[in-house]
Design a protein around this motif. Structure first.
Motif, PDB file in Angstrom:
ATOM      1  N   TYR A 512       3.017   9.152  -1.974  1.00 12.05           N
ATOM      2  CA  TYR A 512       3.009   7.969  -2.843  1.00 12.05           C
ATOM      3  C   TYR A 512       1.800   7.063  -2.584  1.00 12.05           C
ATOM      4  CZ  TYR A 512       5.092   5.863   1.352  1.00 12.05           C
ATOM      5  OH  TYR A 512       5.332   5.451   2.633  1.00 12.05           O
ATOM      6  N   GLU A 513       0.929   7.454  -1.645  1.00  4.45           N
ATOM      7  CA  GLU A 513      -0.282   6.667  -1.379  1.00  4.45           C
ATOM      8  C   GLU A 513      -1.425   7.182  -2.251  1.00  4.45           C
ATOM      9  OE1 GLU A 513       0.434   5.519   3.320  1.00  4.45           O
ATOM     10  OE2 GLU A 513      -0.796   7.259   2.818  1.00  4.45           O
ATOM     11  N   MET A 514      -2.223   6.256  -2.774  1.00  6.51           N
ATOM     12  CA  MET A 514      -3.365   6.655  -3.586  1.00  6.51           C
ATOM     13  C   MET A 514      -4.544   5.738  -3.314  1.00  6.51           C
ATOM     14  SD  MET A 514      -2.264   5.336  -7.394  1.00  6.51           S
ATOM     15  CE  MET A 514      -3.904   5.609  -8.061  1.00  6.51           C
ATOM     16  N   SER A 515      -5.737   6.290  -3.516  1.00  7.75           N
ATOM     17  CA  SER A 515      -6.966   5.526  -3.264  1.00  7.75           C
ATOM     18  C   SER A 515      -7.786   5.419  -4.537  1.00  7.75           C
ATOM     19  CB  SER A 515      -7.805   6.206  -2.179  1.00  7.75           C
ATOM     20  OG  SER A 515      -7.058   6.330  -0.994  1.00  7.75           O
ATOM     21  N   SER A 516      -8.560   4.333  -4.620  1.00 10.30           N
ATOM     22  CA  SER A 516      -9.502   4.148  -5.725  1.00 10.30           C
ATOM     23  C   SER A 516     -10.913   4.299  -5.188  1.00 10.30           C
ATOM     24  CB  SER A 516      -9.345   2.762  -6.354  1.00 10.30           C
ATOM     25  OG  SER A 516      -8.129   2.674  -7.061  1.00 10.30           O
ATOM     26  N   LEU A 517     -11.714   5.092  -5.875  1.00  8.28           N
ATOM     27  CA  LEU A 517     -13.092   5.348  -5.445  1.00  8.28           C
ATOM     28  C   LEU A 517     -14.058   4.978  -6.562  1.00  8.28           C
ATOM     29  CD1 LEU A 517     -12.552   8.935  -3.974  1.00  8.28           C
ATOM     30  CD2 LEU A 517     -12.644   6.795  -2.673  1.00  8.28           C
ATOM     31  N   SER A 518     -15.168   4.363  -6.201  1.00  4.60           N
ATOM     32  CA  SER A 518     -16.210   4.124  -7.189  1.00  4.60           C
ATOM     33  C   SER A 518     -16.822   5.471  -7.575  1.00  4.60           C
ATOM     34  CB  SER A 518     -17.294   3.209  -6.625  1.00  4.60           C
ATOM     35  OG  SER A 518     -17.997   3.876  -5.592  1.00  4.60           O
ATOM     36  N   GLU A 519     -17.475   5.508  -8.716  1.00  4.45           N
ATOM     37  CA  GLU A 519     -18.067   6.779  -9.181  1.00  4.45           C
ATOM     38  C   GLU A 519     -19.058   7.353  -8.162  1.00  4.45           C
ATOM     39  OE1 GLU A 519     -21.310   6.327 -12.218  1.00  4.45           O
ATOM     40  OE2 GLU A 519     -20.371   4.373 -12.534  1.00  4.45           O
ATOM     41  N   SER A 520     -19.819   6.482  -7.487  1.00  4.60           N
ATOM     42  CA  SER A 520     -20.821   6.974  -6.533  1.00  4.60           C
ATOM     43  C   SER A 520     -20.160   7.596  -5.306  1.00  4.60           C
ATOM     44  CB  SER A 520     -21.773   5.839  -6.116  1.00  4.60           C
ATOM     45  OG  SER A 520     -21.050   4.761  -5.557  1.00  4.60           O
ATOM     46  N   LYS A 521     -19.067   6.967  -4.828  1.00  4.52           N
ATOM     47  CA  LYS A 521     -18.350   7.536  -3.687  1.00  4.52           C
ATOM     48  C   LYS A 521     -17.725   8.871  -4.071  1.00  4.52           C
ATOM     49  CE  LYS A 521     -16.823   4.212  -0.237  1.00  4.52           C
ATOM     50  NZ  LYS A 521     -15.711   3.380   0.253  1.00  4.52           N
ATOM     51  N   ALA A 522     -17.127   8.905  -5.249  1.00  2.60           N
ATOM     52  CA  ALA A 522     -16.489  10.140  -5.708  1.00  2.60           C
ATOM     53  C   ALA A 522     -17.522  11.261  -5.796  1.00  2.60           C
ATOM     54  CB  ALA A 522     -15.813   9.916  -7.057  1.00  2.60           C
ATOM     55  N   ARG A 523     -18.689  10.966  -6.347  1.00  3.48           N
ATOM     56  CA  ARG A 523     -19.736  11.988  -6.477  1.00  3.48           C
ATOM     57  C   ARG A 523     -20.188  12.498  -5.111  1.00  3.48           C
ATOM     58  NH1 ARG A 523     -21.980   8.981 -10.818  1.00  3.48           N
ATOM     59  NH2 ARG A 523     -21.486   9.974 -12.794  1.00  3.48           N
ATOM     60  N   LYS A 524     -20.244  11.605  -4.139  1.00  2.50           N
ATOM     61  CA  LYS A 524     -20.654  12.016  -2.787  1.00  2.50           C
ATOM     62  C   LYS A 524     -19.639  13.012  -2.210  1.00  2.50           C
ATOM     63  CE  LYS A 524     -22.179  10.104   1.640  1.00  2.50           C
ATOM     64  NZ  LYS A 524     -21.521  11.138   2.460  1.00  2.50           N
ATOM     65  N   TYR A 525     -18.350  12.715  -2.370  1.00  6.52           N
ATOM     66  CA  TYR A 525     -17.314  13.636  -1.881  1.00  6.52           C
ATOM     67  C   TYR A 525     -17.353  14.958  -2.635  1.00  6.52           C
ATOM     68  CZ  TYR A 525     -15.181   9.789   0.765  1.00  6.52           C
ATOM     69  OH  TYR A 525     -14.949   8.772   1.665  1.00  6.52           O
ATOM     70  N   ILE A 526     -17.619  14.898  -3.947  1.00  8.74           N
ATOM     71  CA  ILE A 526     -17.698  16.120  -4.749  1.00  8.74           C
ATOM     72  C   ILE A 526     -18.834  17.009  -4.241  1.00  8.74           C
ATOM     73  CG2 ILE A 526     -18.256  17.030  -7.051  1.00  8.74           C
ATOM     74  CD1 ILE A 526     -16.879  14.462  -8.175  1.00  8.74           C
ATOM     75  N   LYS A 527     -19.963  16.371  -3.947  1.00  7.01           N
ATOM     76  CA  LYS A 527     -21.141  17.116  -3.497  1.00  7.01           C
ATOM     77  C   LYS A 527     -20.955  17.675  -2.093  1.00  7.01           C
ATOM     78  CE  LYS A 527     -26.107  16.538  -2.655  1.00  7.01           C
ATOM     79  NZ  LYS A 527     -27.239  15.573  -2.603  1.00  7.01           N
ATOM     80  N   ASP A 528     -20.401  16.862  -1.194  1.00  8.29           N
ATOM     81  CA  ASP A 528     -20.327  17.248   0.221  1.00  8.29           C
ATOM     82  C   ASP A 528     -19.111  18.106   0.553  1.00  8.29           C
ATOM     83  OD1 ASP A 528     -22.579  15.747   0.479  1.00  8.29           O
ATOM     84  OD2 ASP A 528     -21.596  14.021   1.429  1.00  8.29           O
ATOM     85  N   THR A 529     -17.971  17.796  -0.070  1.00  4.90           N
ATOM     86  CA  THR A 529     -16.716  18.462   0.310  1.00  4.90           C
ATOM     87  C   THR A 529     -15.845  18.703  -0.917  1.00  4.90           C
ATOM     88  OG1 THR A 529     -15.862  16.254   0.829  1.00  4.90           O
ATOM     89  CG2 THR A 529     -16.609  17.592   2.684  1.00  4.90           C
ATOM     90  N   GLY A 530     -16.389  19.434  -1.884  1.00  6.09           N
ATOM     91  CA  GLY A 530     -15.693  19.644  -3.157  1.00  6.09           C
ATOM     92  C   GLY A 530     -14.333  20.297  -3.009  1.00  6.09           C
ATOM     93  N   THR A 531     -14.228  21.345  -2.191  1.00  3.97           N
ATOM     94  CA  THR A 531     -12.957  22.064  -2.032  1.00  3.97           C
ATOM     95  C   THR A 531     -11.900  21.184  -1.375  1.00  3.97           C
ATOM     96  OG1 THR A 531     -14.112  24.191  -1.885  1.00  3.97           O
ATOM     97  CG2 THR A 531     -11.856  24.112  -1.040  1.00  3.97           C
ATOM     98  N   GLU A 532     -12.308  20.389  -0.370  1.00  3.78           N
ATOM     99  CA  GLU A 532     -11.357  19.474   0.280  1.00  3.78           C
ATOM    100  C   GLU A 532     -10.851  18.421  -0.704  1.00  3.78           C
ATOM    101  OE1 GLU A 532     -11.660  18.445   4.700  1.00  3.78           O
ATOM    102  OE2 GLU A 532     -13.765  18.642   4.083  1.00  3.78           O
ATOM    103  N   PHE A 533     -11.734  17.989  -1.593  1.00  4.14           N
ATOM    104  CA  PHE A 533     -11.347  17.006  -2.617  1.00  4.14           C
ATOM    105  C   PHE A 533     -10.289  17.621  -3.541  1.00  4.14           C
ATOM    106  CE2 PHE A 533     -13.675  13.309  -4.995  1.00  4.14           C
ATOM    107  CZ  PHE A 533     -12.491  12.579  -4.986  1.00  4.14           C
TER     108      PHE A 533
END
Length: 752
Positions: A512-533
């Motif tokens: 039930y926990e959720m986080s909000s990410l700015s587009e730049s943070k989200a893109r960084k996670y997509i680039k660095d750790t896409g599968t974990e995301f």
């Protein structure tokens, strides 16, 4: 020429009053309340009104552009004037797309009722017209526009002007030839019925006729067997039966004689190809066809950012109308930025800016009224809470009293969840997303609790996106906010938490926990750790929102976030463009309910899917998309300048995983927006079909400047049906611009 609208309403008293005209107050604000003469025109499809006190300047609007008529004080402007104008004299016209509403006040309640009921009847009739009636209405509209001297006839000069208006640059000699052929009375002018003949000659679809004759046994009609062959060989409807072919003839063939002979004429064939059954969009995907019983985190959720804004984020107006429009568009997650207001009442606006302010309780009332008009599935209110404890208590009271039983106050089964409930479990419920004291597991008795280091998700992300000094970051993290228990208790399945990384999420994260990410943070996670995301999003909700630098309310491309399974990809719904086209394209299926089930590889806890390497996925099954762009029909003019004709081209854009992102376009056709023929074939390889969106864009070619937008249509690759199909174009606002369309042929094949 009598329009279909007018023929249906002869003798209607409300329409007769509307055609006689009335003085109505056009209200824009407390200081702008001007009397104007409004009148329903002869075609029963257009309302004209005097647009200035001089009476020399006139405006009009089409009834088909009106989405709804609201009675009484149902707008912010009319509510502010409630003491001045009686509710029974007031009404509001709501227009499609992003056109502003029109607030009107009649002199008497009887006059207002005539306009309200008359307009509603006209709107209902427009919506119930079949394709042939809509086309007849369109022809009638052109006749009225072209008949400049209003004598019910058109001379050749008026016809030439008509051709320019209809976006076609026809050879004058050829036009005169068609004119004389249609002028059966030899009066050097066309009467209404003669105009219809002229129009049919003008709009003859040679590409449709050639296709018809290819499958017709005798070149004159399609027998049931001929039609079966076409449906099987071209439309790839493998289970086509004789009965289905007979049903299509019954549904679309205009000739009773042909129907009796169980045959389809070329007119019926065209009507079928222009119908929803001849559309590129799979009709089975229009209804609710997906499994709605999976956990909430397994769905893409249509989501709005800064929902209260109508324009930019610095000085634009805030309005409850923005919430109404977003919810009517299928949005299921709306954002509410709450601040302390005067007189103890919380207000909503974009903090530290010049955007106007609206009352929190009015926002919640609008959500309560419109939450489930389009979809019965849950709505999430994303609270950005900047209020004092005292005004938070007021917020909690408003949420409980206004939303009533629709507000979710406890888990659906009374237990601590091991996974999120489904959209089906939460039907008719409104969920609050925000900060929460402790967790669902905890029994918290304190009336207030300090949340050290916890600030608004967006404030924190915006701060981290800046080039802050270490001292500034420490100061930001030392902030403490107070949260009242009453508001905290209303947060059940959407507790906002700071995102501490994927490892922490795996080890200690709650469903039930959720986080909000700015587009730049989200893109960084997509680039660095896409599968974990991807794996994280199979267990918990993630919200992504536009970065703070987008003060003009522009949008980022949501596709990158969908590729890793982010569910709540929030966009500025008030801003038209490619990004909102993609959002509409994704969510227009599954009954437009605002929830789309993610592909299976984005729902698996142990998924190894990486958007950058789709070929490594266990489910990798690439396909080839072959699109023949055949022709266009009645494209709208871009430049209103007299004599200007568009030079259209078609561009096809693929959005999906990085390897699928591509664009190709046809050549442009000089001076023909009426019936351009391209006959060009474009090929694409689609590596991840389940995530791909296909956008058809029509533009007016310009060698000197940027091409002008004409129309577009966006849909998921998996909702495309094969064969000869029409694509009914949409405006920049996402509204239909009938009868503008493209005619294409689609083939999809597997790649070994």
């Amino acid at each position: 020429m009598e329009s279909p609208q007018k023929l249906r309403f002869q003798g209607n008293e409300n329409l007769q009053r509307m055609m006689a005209g009335a003085m109505l107050r056009k209200v824009k604000s407390r200081s702008s309340k001007k009397q104007r003469h409004f009148k329903l025109l002869e075609d029963c499809a257009t309302v004209g009104y005097q647009s200035s006190w001089t009476r020399k300047s006139n405006s009009s609007f089409s009834v088909c552009d009106v989405e709804a008529v609201r009675e009484g004080h149902q707008s912010e402007v009319l509510q502010s004037l409630a003491n001045e104008f009686a509710p029974e004299c007031c009404f509001t016209l709501v227009f499609r797309g992003r056109q502003g509403n029109l607030d009107l006040v009649a002199e008497t309640a009887e006059e207002a009722a005539s306009w309200v009921h008359g307009l509603r009847a006209l709107i209902e009739n427009m919506e119930s017209m079949d394709n042939r009636e809509k086309l007849d209405q369109w022809i009638c509209d052109w006749f009225v526009k072209a008949d400049k001297n209003k004598d019910g006839r058109m001379n050749f000069k008026e016809v030439r002007q008509l051709l320019k208006m209809m976006n076609i640059d026809m050879n004058e000699q050829h036009a005169l030839l068609l004119f004389k052929a249609a002028d059966k009375s030899q009066s050097d002018s066309l009467e209404a019925e003669e105009f219809v003949v002229f129009y049919k000659m003008l709009t003859e679809r040679k590409e449709i006729l050639a296709l018809f004759q290819e499958y017709s046994s005798d070149g004159k009609k399609l027998s049931v067997c001929d039609l079966e062959d076409f449906l099987r060989d071209e439309q790839l409807e493998g289970d086509t039966s004789q009965q289905h072919a007979i049903e299509l003839i019954e549904r679309y063939e205009p000739s009773e004689m042909a129907k009796k002979g169980q045959a389809m004429s070329v007119d019926g064939f065209l009507m079928y190809l222009c119908s929803p059954e001849g559309s590129i969009f799979n009709t089975e995907h229009r209804g609710l066809y997906q499994d709605m019983s999976q956990p909430l985190c397994h769905y893409f959720i249509s989501s709005s950012h800064n929902t209260y804004l109508l324009e930019d984020q610095l000085k634009g107006p805030s309005s409850v109308e923005a919430y109404i429009q977003a919810l009517k568009r299928g949005c299921r997650c709306v954002e509410v930025d709450c601040w302390d207001g005067p007189n103890g009442e919380p207000i909503v606006y974009h903090g530290y800016t010049l955007t106007s302010k609206i009352l929190f309780k009015d926002v919640i009332a609008s959500v309560a009224s419109y939450a489930f008009k389009v979809s019965e599935y849950p709505v999430i209110i994303s609270l950005e809470n900047h209020c004092s404890v005292e005004q938070q208590e007021v917020m909690a009271k408003h949420l409980s009293s206004i939303l009533g039983d629709s507000l979710l106050k406890s888990t659906v089964d009374g237990r601590v969840p091991t996974e999120l409930p489904s959209p089906e479990d939460l039907k008719g419920k409104i969920l609050i997303k925000g900060k929460k004291i402790g967790g669902i597991e905890d029994n918290v008795d304190a009336a207030q609790e300090s949340l050290a280091g916890e600030v608004s998700d967006e404030d924190e992300a915006a701060e981290m996106d800046k080039d802050s000094s270490p001292a500034e970051e420490t100061k930001q993290k030392d902030k403490k906010s107070k949260l009242c228990k009453e508001l905290s208790d209303l947060v059940v399945y959407c507790k906002s938490v700071h995102f501490g990384g994927f490892q922490k999420s795996r080890e200690t994260g709650k469903p039930y926990e959720m986080s909000s990410l700015s587009e730049s943070k989200a893109r960084k996670y997509i680039k660095d750790t896409g599968t974990e995301f991807v794996q994280h999003n199979s267990r918990q909700l993630t919200r992504v929102y536009p970065g703070g630098i987008r003060t003009d309310s522009s949008n980022y491309c949501p596709q990158d976030m969908w590729n890793v399974g982010c569910q709540i990809v929030a966009l500025n719904f008030q801003t038209a463009g490619t990004e909102m086209d993609l959002n509409d394209g994704l969510f227009n299926r599954n009954n437009s309910c605002g929830y789309i089930l993610k592909p299976e590889f984005l729902r698996q806890y142990d998924s190894a899917f990486d958007p950058d390497k789709p070929q490594d996925s266990r489910s990798y099954a690439p396909q080839r998309l072959i699109i023949k762009v055949v022709s266009g029909q009645q494209l709208p003019k871009v430049n209103k300048k007299e004599g200007s004709i568009v030079d259209p081209l078609v561009r096809i854009e693929i959005y999906g995983v990085p390897q699928d992102q591509s664009k190709q376009e046809t050549k442009h056709i000089d001076n023909n927006g009426f019936n351009p023929i391209w006959d060009e074939t474009l090929l694409f390889t689609i590596h991840t079909p389940e995530l791909a969106l296909v956008r058809f864009v029509v533009e007016d070619h310009d060698t000197a400047t940027k091409n002008d937008f004409i129309g577009q249509y966006t849909l998921p690759f998996t909702s495309i049906v094969q064969g000869y199909r029409h694509i009914h174009l949409l405006s920049k606002d996402g509204t239909c611009i009938a009868p503008s369309s493209l005619f294409v042929h689609i083939r999809i094949t597997d790649l070994a």
